[in-house]
Design a protein around this motif. Structure first.
Motif, PDB file in Angstrom:
ATOM      1  N   ARG A 123       0.698  -1.143  -0.139  1.00  0.00           N
ATOM      2  CA  ARG A 123       0.062  -0.179   0.160  1.00  0.00           C
ATOM      3  C   ARG A 123       0.769   1.137   0.070  1.00  0.00           C
ATOM      4  O   ARG A 123       0.671   2.273  -0.733  1.00  0.00           O
ATOM      5  CB  ARG A 123      -0.908   0.002   1.187  1.00  0.00           C
ATOM      6  N   ALA A 124       2.027   1.277   0.841  1.00  0.00           N
ATOM      7  CA  ALA A 124       2.902   2.368   0.847  1.00  0.00           C
ATOM      8  C   ALA A 124       3.457   2.564  -0.368  1.00  0.00           C
ATOM      9  O   ALA A 124       3.799   3.958  -0.911  1.00  0.00           O
ATOM     10  CB  ALA A 124       4.034   2.239   2.019  1.00  0.00           C
ATOM     11  N   GLY A 179       2.520   1.639  -3.585  1.00  0.00           N
ATOM     12  CA  GLY A 179       1.684   2.195  -4.647  1.00  0.00           C
ATOM     13  C   GLY A 179       1.755   1.361  -5.820  1.00  0.00           C
ATOM     14  O   GLY A 179       2.913   0.582  -6.201  1.00  0.00           O
ATOM     15  N   ALA A 180       0.774   1.372  -6.842  1.00  0.00           N
ATOM     16  CA  ALA A 180       0.695   0.737  -8.046  1.00  0.00           C
ATOM     17  C   ALA A 180       2.026   0.933  -8.886  1.00  0.00           C
ATOM     18  O   ALA A 180       2.537   0.163  -9.756  1.00  0.00           O
ATOM     19  CB  ALA A 180      -0.740   0.659  -8.711  1.00  0.00           C
ATOM     20  N   ARG A 236       4.876   1.919  -8.412  1.00  0.00           N
ATOM     21  CA  ARG A 236       6.232   1.162  -8.286  1.00  0.00           C
ATOM     22  C   ARG A 236       6.226  -0.486  -8.371  1.00  0.00           C
ATOM     23  O   ARG A 236       6.879  -1.267  -8.857  1.00  0.00           O
ATOM     24  CB  ARG A 236       6.825   1.264  -6.722  1.00  0.00           C
TER      25      ARG A 236
END
Length: 72
Positions: free
Chosen positions: A54-55, A57-58, A60
């Motif tokens: 979640r940290a 993000g898509a 990366r």
């Protein structure tokens, strides 16, 4: 063949050391981002814990290199 790295909370990734995985503990979102940016050269596979994913993000995680898998 490149190396395998795991990024995530200690409880998610610590045991992977026994399989030869390089473990980067990330308890906070900023730790996950810092770990991603410090991936060793030649990393072929990154295993990512859910909170770390979640940290990150898509943007990366949706890459072809290194192959990235979010742990269940």
């Amino acid at each position: 063949m490149g190396g395998v790295v795991a990024i995530g909370a200690r409880t998610e990734v610590a045991g992977l050391v026994m399989a030869g995985v390089t473990v980067l503990v990330a308890e906070r979102p900023e730790d996950a981002v810092a770990a991603w940016e410090a991936l060793p050269g030649g990393t072929a596979l990154v295993l990512v814990g859910r909170a770390a994913a979640r940290a990150l993000g898509a943007a990366r995680l949706d890459t072809t290199e290194p192959l990235t898998v979010v742990l269940p």
